[in-house]
Design an enzyme around this catalytic site. Structure first.
Site, short mmCIF file in Angstrom:
data_model
loop_
_atom_site.label_atom_id
_atom_site.label_comp_id
_atom_site.label_asym_id
_atom_site.label_seq_id
_atom_site.Cartn_x
_atom_site.Cartn_y
_atom_site.Cartn_z
N CYS A 1 17.37 14.82 23.74
CA CYS A 1 17.79 15.17 22.38
C CYS A 1 18.58 16.47 22.32
O CYS A 1 18.84 16.98 21.25
CB CYS A 1 16.57 15.28 21.47
SG CYS A 1 15.64 13.77 21.37
N PHE B 1 16.69 13.11 -7.31
CA PHE B 1 16.56 13.58 -8.69
C PHE B 1 16.93 12.49 -9.69
O PHE B 1 17.51 12.77 -10.73
CB PHE B 1 17.41 14.82 -8.93
CG PHE B 1 16.93 16.05 -8.19
CD1 PHE B 1 15.76 16.69 -8.57
CD2 PHE B 1 17.63 16.53 -7.09
CE1 PHE B 1 15.31 17.81 -7.89
CE2 PHE B 1 17.18 17.66 -6.40
CZ PHE B 1 16.02 18.29 -6.80
N ARG C 1 16.19 10.66 -12.49
CA ARG C 1 15.25 10.79 -13.60
C ARG C 1 15.98 10.40 -14.87
O ARG C 1 17.00 11.01 -15.23
CB ARG C 1 14.75 12.23 -13.69
CG ARG C 1 13.94 12.64 -12.46
CD ARG C 1 13.76 14.14 -12.34
NE ARG C 1 13.11 14.49 -11.08
CZ ARG C 1 12.75 15.72 -10.71
NH1 ARG C 1 12.98 16.74 -11.52
NH2 ARG C 1 12.18 15.94 -9.55
#
Lengths: 273, 273
Positions: free
Chosen positions: B108, B248, B250
């Site tokens: 990695c 977010f 909403r």
């Protein structure tokens, strides 16, 4: 305690109804910190990139690798590359196999429902404390706690943990993208400064799970306040280990689930519903 | 999909201002499930105690132990004691050391910021999809998602993940005390029923962290919607792996952070602020 290092920027399309505009958005940073103990690569913590010494010390204490800051002979952080190098005091032995999160010790047979990792059963000692605090003071402390959680307000993605004195108020406050990390940073801070949490209160933003309750007990605070919900295993542990656990603390209301004698108030008249 | 099994009861002192009354409170259950692969004790998952087969299958797929349900020759659950016993198909080799969460593979090196566990880099393949969906449909799906999250409303402590068809709406919905587990249960369900997530949308209640984004990509859905905030590492991965990530969400608003071409709407006139 600035949180600027924990936030970066990302261009987002903000939709409001159906149309969009492009806007610069603050996004919380998720930072991998790999902890070496001696020459063993022990763990990679994914955390917010501040307070890395506190993070490392608190994590090792939570995991039961150390009990005090003196158990660490040397600690150095390579913040650019995300490494923490820890040398333990010579008297300590370190067996990485003991601390694998993937193992349940056979010692946990009977109380497995509560302690599913053997290091927890060894390092969490029951709380004894005569502390009492009024509900009104709990609400005040939680309001103060929310007021200092700047990073949370800025990015909506960060948890907070604070040590509160019943009289003096907030004494230490840490935030992190991980709720466990916020508690570990607080734990590390207390160990590094040889400060006790006896007689103090922890204010916390996240859920009262078994792991969170265990951390609060290891830190040694007799009262844990959260705006969030508990789990049954968290409450069983809090009950067994003498911790006063209160959840859903929002505004001027809360639910106290365990050891309620430390919250000093009168029973309200009127029926239960 | 009843969630009764996930909830227990606890007597709480409910404070409202200064006085208290005792009330029965619903508390979400935190259940340890220990997964054996062959004769190796592989991991203990702390989860809600429903959908344990889906949990086990999805977890093993998320970890890269299996790729399809056919990779499992036998699966039996001992729900009373919290054990899952898995026998892999004979052609598979299983090296537990490959899957330790405490290790970063040396492979990695370059992309360590994105892939800090080698199994993730091996099993997450970039999303290719022509799906487009309107913002209005995203808001509708999220409203429907919240409407079915009964357990969340009941106890305040449970996350949800749902697979949504852009036309037909919610096709599968799982809740769990752990947000990663909710996604793993969904993943397990899809694998067990040989259903594809291509061209579908995942609605999710939790933060868009790197681990959540990786799970969505492994599941194969091109769009991930959440009411919560993202992290920078989550967004970097979503960007690299072709996932449309929106946070977010909403009411009638959301922020689309990556691959926004799948959200079909016109630019709004007016200035950016």
């Amino acid at each position: 305690m600035s949180t600027d290092r924990n936030v970066t920027h990302w261009t987002a399309r903000k939709y409001d109804g159906d149309g969009w505009i492009e806007e610069d958005d603050s996004v919380t940073i998720e930072y991998p910190l790999t902890v070496f103990v001696g020459d063993v690569e022990f763990a990679t913590i994914v955390c917010s990139p501040d307070w890395l010494e506190e993070m490392t010390v608190g994590f090792l204490a939570s995991e039961g690798v150390i009990r005090s800051y003196r158990d660490i002979a040397n600690l150095s952080i390579d913040a650019d590359h995300g490494y923490a190098y820890v040398t333990l005091a010579k008297r300590l032995t370190f067996d990485p196999a003991m601390f694998s999160r993937r193992r349940i010790g056979s010692c946990c047979g009977k109380s497995r429902q509560s302690f599913y990792f053997q290091t927890d059963a060894q390092t969490a000692e029951p709380i004894r404390s005569d502390l009492t605090v009024s509900p009104a003071r709990c609400y005040e402390l939680m309001r103060a706690f929310h007021a200092v959680s700047d990073a949370h307000r800025q990015t909506g993605g960060v948890h907070g943990a604070a040590l509160c004195d019943p009289v003096a108020g907030i004494e230490a406050h840490f935030t992190d993208i991980g709720r466990h990390n916020a508690l570990d940073k607080l734990y590390g801070h207390l160990l590094m400064n040889e400060r006790s949490a006896a007689g103090k209160i922890i204010a916390f933003s996240g859920r009262l799970s078994s792991e969170v309750v265990l951390k609060a007990v290891k830190i040694g605070a007799p009262v844990l306040l959260s705006k969030s919900a508990p789990s049954d295993l968290g409450l069983k542990l809090a009950d067994e280990l003498g911790l006063t656990a209160a959840g859903f603390l929002r505004g001027e209301a809360m639910n106290v689930y365990t050891h309620p004698h430390r919250i000093a108030a009168g029973r309200r008249t009127g029926q239960s519903h």
